[in-house]
Design a protein around this motif. Structure first.
Motif, PDB file in Angstrom:
ATOM      1  N   ARG A 195     113.096 -27.314 -14.808  1.00  0.00           N
ATOM      2  CA  ARG A 195     111.914 -27.858 -15.485  1.00  0.00           C
ATOM      3  C   ARG A 195     111.265 -26.917 -16.483  1.00  0.00           C
ATOM      4  NH1 ARG A 195     108.934 -29.795 -10.076  1.00  0.00           N
ATOM      5  NH2 ARG A 195     109.822 -27.806  -9.397  1.00  0.00           N
ATOM      6  N   ASP A 196     111.571 -25.609 -16.397  1.00  0.00           N
ATOM      7  CA  ASP A 196     110.957 -24.655 -17.325  1.00  0.00           C
ATOM      8  C   ASP A 196     111.988 -24.042 -18.273  1.00  0.00           C
ATOM      9  OD1 ASP A 196     112.311 -23.227 -15.439  1.00  0.00           O
ATOM     10  OD2 ASP A 196     110.697 -21.804 -14.998  1.00  0.00           O
ATOM     11  N   ASP A 197     113.109 -24.724 -18.472  1.00  0.00           N
ATOM     12  CA  ASP A 197     114.125 -24.266 -19.413  1.00  0.00           C
ATOM     13  C   ASP A 197     113.660 -24.628 -20.820  1.00  0.00           C
ATOM     14  OD1 ASP A 197     116.354 -23.898 -21.048  1.00  0.00           O
ATOM     15  OD2 ASP A 197     117.781 -24.561 -19.521  1.00  0.00           O
ATOM     16  N   ARG A 198     112.990 -23.697 -21.467  1.00  0.00           N
ATOM     17  CA  ARG A 198     112.357 -23.991 -22.743  1.00  0.00           C
ATOM     18  C   ARG A 198     113.373 -24.303 -23.847  1.00  0.00           C
ATOM     19  NH1 ARG A 198     107.024 -23.290 -23.073  1.00  0.00           N
ATOM     20  NH2 ARG A 198     107.126 -23.152 -25.345  1.00  0.00           N
ATOM     21  N   ALA A 199     114.502 -23.626 -23.831  1.00  0.00           N
ATOM     22  CA  ALA A 199     115.515 -23.895 -24.858  1.00  0.00           C
ATOM     23  C   ALA A 199     116.021 -25.327 -24.735  1.00  0.00           C
ATOM     24  CB  ALA A 199     116.663 -22.905 -24.732  1.00  0.00           C
ATOM     25  N   ALA A 200     116.267 -25.749 -23.486  1.00  0.00           N
ATOM     26  CA  ALA A 200     116.744 -27.114 -23.273  1.00  0.00           C
ATOM     27  C   ALA A 200     115.662 -28.128 -23.621  1.00  0.00           C
ATOM     28  CB  ALA A 200     117.189 -27.294 -21.827  1.00  0.00           C
ATOM     29  N   LEU A 201     114.413 -27.813 -23.296  1.00  0.00           N
ATOM     30  CA  LEU A 201     113.312 -28.715 -23.618  1.00  0.00           C
ATOM     31  C   LEU A 201     113.146 -28.861 -25.132  1.00  0.00           C
ATOM     32  CD1 LEU A 201     110.682 -27.583 -20.960  1.00  0.00           C
ATOM     33  CD2 LEU A 201     111.728 -29.854 -21.115  1.00  0.00           C
ATOM     34  N   GLU A 202     113.326 -27.766 -25.863  1.00  0.00           N
ATOM     35  CA  GLU A 202     113.235 -27.835 -27.320  1.00  0.00           C
ATOM     36  C   GLU A 202     114.337 -28.722 -27.887  1.00  0.00           C
ATOM     37  OE1 GLU A 202     113.326 -23.818 -28.634  1.00  0.00           O
ATOM     38  OE2 GLU A 202     111.277 -23.364 -27.966  1.00  0.00           O
ATOM     39  N   ASP A 203     115.557 -28.561 -27.350  1.00  0.00           N
ATOM     40  CA  ASP A 203     116.654 -29.416 -27.803  1.00  0.00           C
ATOM     41  C   ASP A 203     116.370 -30.876 -27.462  1.00  0.00           C
ATOM     42  OD1 ASP A 203     118.021 -27.256 -28.775  1.00  0.00           O
ATOM     43  OD2 ASP A 203     119.392 -27.088 -27.074  1.00  0.00           O
ATOM     44  N   MET A 204     115.868 -31.105 -26.261  1.00  0.00           N
ATOM     45  CA  MET A 204     115.570 -32.461 -25.813  1.00  0.00           C
ATOM     46  C   MET A 204     114.514 -33.110 -26.707  1.00  0.00           C
ATOM     47  SD  MET A 204     114.367 -33.482 -21.969  1.00  0.00           S
ATOM     48  CE  MET A 204     113.371 -34.955 -21.669  1.00  0.00           C
ATOM     49  N   ALA A 205     113.514 -32.353 -27.094  1.00  0.00           N
ATOM     50  CA  ALA A 205     112.443 -32.881 -27.933  1.00  0.00           C
ATOM     51  C   ALA A 205     112.949 -33.288 -29.312  1.00  0.00           C
ATOM     52  CB  ALA A 205     111.331 -31.846 -28.073  1.00  0.00           C
ATOM     53  N   ASN A 206     114.110 -32.772 -29.689  1.00  0.00           N
ATOM     54  CA  ASN A 206     114.648 -33.056 -31.022  1.00  0.00           C
ATOM     55  C   ASN A 206     115.852 -33.986 -31.018  1.00  0.00           C
ATOM     56  OD1 ASN A 206     112.923 -31.392 -32.794  1.00  0.00           O
ATOM     57  ND2 ASN A 206     113.736 -29.684 -31.612  1.00  0.00           N
ATOM     58  N   ALA A 218     109.042 -33.795 -23.211  1.00  0.00           N
ATOM     59  CA  ALA A 218     109.537 -32.445 -23.470  1.00  0.00           C
ATOM     60  C   ALA A 218     108.557 -31.662 -24.342  1.00  0.00           C
ATOM     61  CB  ALA A 218     110.904 -32.510 -24.134  1.00  0.00           C
ATOM     62  N   SER A 219     108.027 -32.304 -25.373  1.00  0.00           N
ATOM     63  CA  SER A 219     107.084 -31.625 -26.274  1.00  0.00           C
ATOM     64  C   SER A 219     105.804 -31.227 -25.550  1.00  0.00           C
ATOM     65  CB  SER A 219     106.753 -32.535 -27.459  1.00  0.00           C
ATOM     66  OG  SER A 219     107.893 -32.780 -28.255  1.00  0.00           O
ATOM     67  N   LYS A 220     105.286 -32.119 -24.720  1.00  0.00           N
ATOM     68  CA  LYS A 220     104.049 -31.824 -23.984  1.00  0.00           C
ATOM     69  C   LYS A 220     104.257 -30.702 -22.978  1.00  0.00           C
ATOM     70  CE  LYS A 220     102.092 -36.474 -24.449  1.00  0.00           C
ATOM     71  NZ  LYS A 220     101.750 -37.742 -23.742  1.00  0.00           N
ATOM     72  N   ARG A 221     105.416 -30.706 -22.342  1.00  0.00           N
ATOM     73  CA  ARG A 221     105.697 -29.655 -21.365  1.00  0.00           C
ATOM     74  C   ARG A 221     105.807 -28.297 -22.058  1.00  0.00           C
ATOM     75  NH1 ARG A 221     110.486 -30.571 -17.043  1.00  0.00           N
ATOM     76  NH2 ARG A 221     109.335 -32.532 -16.715  1.00  0.00           N
ATOM     77  N   LEU A 222     106.416 -28.295 -23.227  1.00  0.00           N
ATOM     78  CA  LEU A 222     106.515 -27.051 -23.993  1.00  0.00           C
ATOM     79  C   LEU A 222     105.135 -26.557 -24.413  1.00  0.00           C
ATOM     80  CD1 LEU A 222     109.573 -27.893 -26.268  1.00  0.00           C
ATOM     81  CD2 LEU A 222     109.445 -25.956 -24.686  1.00  0.00           C
ATOM     82  N   ALA A 223     104.287 -27.480 -24.841  1.00  0.00           N
ATOM     83  CA  ALA A 223     102.956 -27.096 -25.323  1.00  0.00           C
ATOM     84  C   ALA A 223     102.042 -26.630 -24.211  1.00  0.00           C
ATOM     85  CB  ALA A 223     102.327 -28.269 -26.064  1.00  0.00           C
ATOM     86  N   GLY A 225     103.029 -25.813 -20.904  1.00  0.00           N
ATOM     87  CA  GLY A 225     103.621 -24.927 -19.917  1.00  0.00           C
ATOM     88  C   GLY A 225     103.538 -25.485 -18.510  1.00  0.00           C
ATOM     89  N   LYS A 226     103.189 -26.770 -18.403  1.00  0.00           N
ATOM     90  CA  LYS A 226     103.031 -27.401 -17.095  1.00  0.00           C
ATOM     91  C   LYS A 226     103.944 -28.613 -16.973  1.00  0.00           C
ATOM     92  CE  LYS A 226      98.139 -26.073 -16.758  1.00  0.00           C
ATOM     93  NZ  LYS A 226      96.753 -26.590 -16.624  1.00  0.00           N
ATOM     94  N   VAL A 227     104.354 -28.874 -15.729  1.00  0.00           N
ATOM     95  CA  VAL A 227     105.164 -30.056 -15.441  1.00  0.00           C
ATOM     96  C   VAL A 227     104.237 -31.212 -15.101  1.00  0.00           C
ATOM     97  CG1 VAL A 227     106.911 -31.064 -13.921  1.00  0.00           C
ATOM     98  CG2 VAL A 227     107.098 -28.663 -14.643  1.00  0.00           C
ATOM     99  N   GLU A 228     104.482 -32.354 -15.689  1.00  0.00           N
ATOM    100  CA  GLU A 228     103.652 -33.532 -15.470  1.00  0.00           C
ATOM    101  C   GLU A 228     103.763 -34.007 -14.017  1.00  0.00           C
ATOM    102  OE1 GLU A 228     107.746 -34.466 -16.533  1.00  0.00           O
ATOM    103  OE2 GLU A 228     106.201 -33.233 -17.530  1.00  0.00           O
ATOM    104  N   SER A 229     102.741 -34.669 -13.535  1.00  0.00           N
ATOM    105  CA  SER A 229     102.751 -35.210 -12.174  1.00  0.00           C
ATOM    106  C   SER A 229     103.573 -36.494 -12.126  1.00  0.00           C
ATOM    107  CB  SER A 229     101.328 -35.499 -11.702  1.00  0.00           C
ATOM    108  OG  SER A 229     101.352 -36.161 -10.447  1.00  0.00           O
TER     109      SER A 229
END
Length: 248
Positions: A195-206, A218-223, A225-229
């Motif tokens: 859940r905190d793999d920022r590189a993967a989250l950045e790719d996912m957001a794009n 993905a964008s919100k989690r990157l911004a 730094g928290k995982v949604e409920s």
């Protein structure tokens, strides 16, 4: 180059009806359709959704659940000596509210953005399914929705690129795979496990073919730094609870 590998075993639709002992309205109960059925931009003709906000629409027009998983669920429940009434749901296709049932295609073998010709329709994988508490009510197991999420046996959705008739026996012909590195299983792993793999989250957001709401997660989690409920989606409301059965 096109690649015809799989076939449709069943096309399923459902109507809104009371779900469980408390009577919450849902169209999760799906039954096979005889003959051919029209698949339009927002789904199959005759298929209903009780809550349009969370089900159906252009990005979730068609839900595909692998029949391969049914045997796995049955084996897990048998090994745990669990014989709850909900397990009888696995006796027939449609237990997970799917519109399309096949064997051989799973979350590990399909990718977001894949384009398929199915009968007279052209569809594209848009996102994995995010299970909700209605699965727990349907299977009479309080933890079923979480089990579906944790095992990543969720199935996936298609958007419709070209409307047309589909039916059991149609070939499923893959015409394009723009994101071969992004299987449905990988998306689920990034969302729920790594859940905190920022590189993967950045790719996912794009990922341009991924549903905008998933890219936004993905964008919100990157911004933040928290995982949604996930509680409101997964936990059965107390007003709908009828049992405390668990899956081991």
């Amino acid at each position: 180059m096109s690649e015809a590998i799989y076939r449709v075993d069943a096309v399923l639709t459902g109507i809104v009806a009371p779900l469980g002992d408390k009577g919450k309205l849902s169209a999760i109960g799906k039954l096979p359709v005889e003959g051919r059925v029209w698949l339009g931009e927002t789904g199959l003709e005759g298929d209903e959704q009780a809550e349009r906000k969370h089900h159906g629409g252009p990005e979730m027009a068609l839900h595909h659940y692998p029949f391969d998983h049914y045997a796995v669920w049955r084996d897990e429940w048998a090994a745990a000596s669990i014989g709850a009434a909900g397990s009888t749901r696995l006796d027939a296709r449609g237990a997970f509210g799917e519109n399309l049932s096949t064997s051989g295609m799973t979350e590990t073998t399909v990718c977001v953005g894949d384009v398929y010709r199915i009968g007279g329709a052209l569809v594209q994988i848009s996102q994995p399914r995010q299970p909700c508490w209605k699965l727990s009510v349907r299977f009479d197991r309080d933890d079923m929705s979480r089990r579906v999420q944790d095992t990543r046996r969720t199935g996936w959705y298609y958007r419709v690129l070209e409307a047309g008739e589909i039916g059991a026996g149609d070939s499923i012909e893959r015409l394009a795979r723009p994101h071969p590195a992004w299987t449905v299983e990988r998306l689920l792993r990034v969302l729920y496990v790594d859940r905190d793999d920022r590189a993967a989250l950045e790719d996912m957001a794009n990922l341009e073919t991924l549903t905008p709401s998933w890219r936004a997660i993905a964008s919100k989690r990157l911004a933040s730094g928290k995982v949604e409920s996930w509680a409101s989606r997964l936990d059965t409301p107390s007003s709908q609870t009828s049992s405390k059965k668990q899956v081991a």
